[in-house]
Every structure is written in structure tokens, then in C-alpha cells.
Design a protein around this motif. Structure first.
Motif, mmCIF file in Angstrom:
data_model
loop_
_atom_site.group_PDB
_atom_site.id
_atom_site.type_symbol
_atom_site.label_atom_id
_atom_site.label_comp_id
_atom_site.label_asym_id
_atom_site.label_seq_id
_atom_site.Cartn_x
_atom_site.Cartn_y
_atom_site.Cartn_z
ATOM 1 N N GLU A 23 0.841 -1.190 0.000
ATOM 2 C CA GLU A 23 0.000 0.000 0.000
ATOM 3 C C GLU A 23 0.880 1.245 0.000
ATOM 4 O OE1 GLU A 23 -3.216 2.024 2.971
ATOM 5 O OE2 GLU A 23 -3.207 -0.155 2.790
ATOM 6 N N ALA A 24 0.616 2.137 -0.925
ATOM 7 C CA ALA A 24 1.371 3.392 -1.002
ATOM 8 C C ALA A 24 0.909 4.326 0.116
ATOM 9 C CB ALA A 24 1.169 4.048 -2.353
ATOM 10 N N PRO A 25 1.855 4.860 0.845
ATOM 11 C CA PRO A 25 1.455 5.764 1.927
ATOM 12 C C PRO A 25 0.870 7.059 1.374
ATOM 13 C CG PRO A 25 3.844 5.707 1.727
ATOM 14 C CD PRO A 25 3.294 4.693 0.764
ATOM 15 N N ALA A 26 -0.191 7.504 1.971
ATOM 16 C CA ALA A 26 -0.835 8.758 1.565
ATOM 17 C C ALA A 26 -0.414 9.861 2.519
ATOM 18 C CB ALA A 26 -2.346 8.605 1.591
ATOM 19 N N ILE A 27 -0.335 11.050 1.992
ATOM 20 C CA ILE A 27 -0.001 12.210 2.815
ATOM 21 C C ILE A 27 -1.260 13.063 2.945
ATOM 22 C CG2 ILE A 27 1.364 14.328 2.977
ATOM 23 C CD1 ILE A 27 3.580 12.887 1.491
ATOM 24 N N ARG A 28 -1.592 13.345 4.181
ATOM 25 C CA ARG A 28 -2.748 14.223 4.438
ATOM 26 C C ARG A 28 -2.226 15.593 4.850
ATOM 27 N NH1 ARG A 28 -6.632 11.612 8.514
ATOM 28 N NH2 ARG A 28 -7.809 13.457 7.939
ATOM 29 N N PHE A 29 -2.947 16.593 4.447
ATOM 30 C CA PHE A 29 -2.537 17.957 4.739
ATOM 31 C C PHE A 29 -3.505 18.588 5.721
ATOM 32 C CE2 PHE A 29 -0.677 16.919 0.679
ATOM 33 C CZ PHE A 29 0.623 17.357 0.851
ATOM 34 N N PRO A 30 -3.048 19.475 6.533
ATOM 35 C CA PRO A 30 -1.706 20.024 6.605
ATOM 36 C C PRO A 30 -0.727 18.987 7.173
ATOM 37 C CG PRO A 30 -3.040 20.970 8.353
ATOM 38 C CD PRO A 30 -3.944 20.106 7.511
ATOM 39 N N LEU A 31 0.428 18.920 6.549
ATOM 40 C CA LEU A 31 1.402 17.891 6.899
ATOM 41 C C LEU A 31 1.863 18.008 8.344
ATOM 42 C CD1 LEU A 31 3.011 15.474 5.992
ATOM 43 C CD2 LEU A 31 4.771 17.024 5.122
ATOM 44 N N ALA A 32 1.996 19.209 8.826
ATOM 45 C CA ALA A 32 2.449 19.389 10.210
ATOM 46 C C ALA A 32 1.514 18.693 11.198
ATOM 47 C CB ALA A 32 2.546 20.879 10.537
ATOM 48 N N VAL A 33 0.247 18.645 10.887
ATOM 49 C CA VAL A 33 -0.732 18.003 11.764
ATOM 50 C C VAL A 33 -0.678 16.486 11.618
ATOM 51 C CG1 VAL A 33 -3.198 17.766 12.238
ATOM 52 C CG2 VAL A 33 -2.233 20.021 11.714
ATOM 53 N N LEU A 35 1.987 14.616 10.332
ATOM 54 C CA LEU A 35 3.348 14.145 10.068
ATOM 55 C C LEU A 35 3.614 12.763 10.673
ATOM 56 C CD1 LEU A 35 6.042 14.692 8.772
ATOM 57 C CD2 LEU A 35 6.749 15.865 10.877
ATOM 58 N N ALA A 36 3.208 12.538 11.890
ATOM 59 C CA ALA A 36 3.461 11.242 12.538
ATOM 60 C C ALA A 36 2.769 10.114 11.778
ATOM 61 C CB ALA A 36 2.994 11.270 13.988
ATOM 62 N N ALA A 41 3.149 5.485 8.100
ATOM 63 C CA ALA A 41 2.705 4.839 6.864
ATOM 64 C C ALA A 41 3.892 4.559 5.948
ATOM 65 C CB ALA A 41 1.672 5.705 6.147
ATOM 66 N N GLU A 42 4.841 5.491 5.875
ATOM 67 C CA GLU A 42 6.041 5.283 5.064
ATOM 68 C C GLU A 42 6.887 4.161 5.629
ATOM 69 O OE1 GLU A 42 8.108 8.957 4.547
ATOM 70 O OE2 GLU A 42 6.482 9.843 3.378
#
Length: 70
Positions: A23-33, A35-36, A41-42
Motif C-alpha cells: 500500500e502506497a502511503p498517503a499524505i494528508r494535509f496540513p502535513l504538520a498536523v 506528520l506522525a 505509513a512510510e
């Protein structure tokens, strides 16, 4: 190659391989919120990818026998 497996007509003429699903990790924004969550996921995706490259003794023996029997 990626194929949807919902309809047989989409996959019936395609070869079937025992490929790992990662599964490809997804990034949710805002990233600062988030990040963990993104980092976790990565890490999980990389661990699955690394595990996919580990030797598979049974498969390797089978391929070795086939190559030397011809």
C-alpha cells in the motif's frame, strides 16, 4: 502493471504473478498536523517492500530445479 480485478474481462488475458501488494502511503494535509501518521505509513510501506525482497527458499529451490532440469 496494475489491473482492476472487478471484472474478468479486464484480467482474463493478463498473466497472474505472485507479486506482493504494498500500500502506497498517503499524505494528508496540513502535513504538520499529520506528520506522525505519514511517517508511520512510510515506515510500514518500506518494511513491506523490504520483506518482499527477502529470499523465498521454497520458490528459489523450485526455480533452481527447473533451470537445471532442462
Amino acid at each position: 502493471m496494475s489491473l482492476a480485478n472487478t471484472e474478468p474481462v479486464k484480467t482474463e488475458r493478463s498473466p497472474v504473478f505472485d507479486w506482493p501488494g504494498i500500500e502506497a502511503p498517503a499524505i494528508r494535509f496540513p502535513l504538520a498536523v499529520h506528520l506522525a501518521q505519514a511517517e508511520e505509513a512510510e515506515r510500514a510501506a518500506l518494511a513491506r517492500a523490504e520483506a518482499a525482497f527477502l529470499p523465498r527458499p521454497a520458490r528459489d529451490r523450485r526455480l533452481h530445479r527447473r533451470a537445471h532440469s532442462e
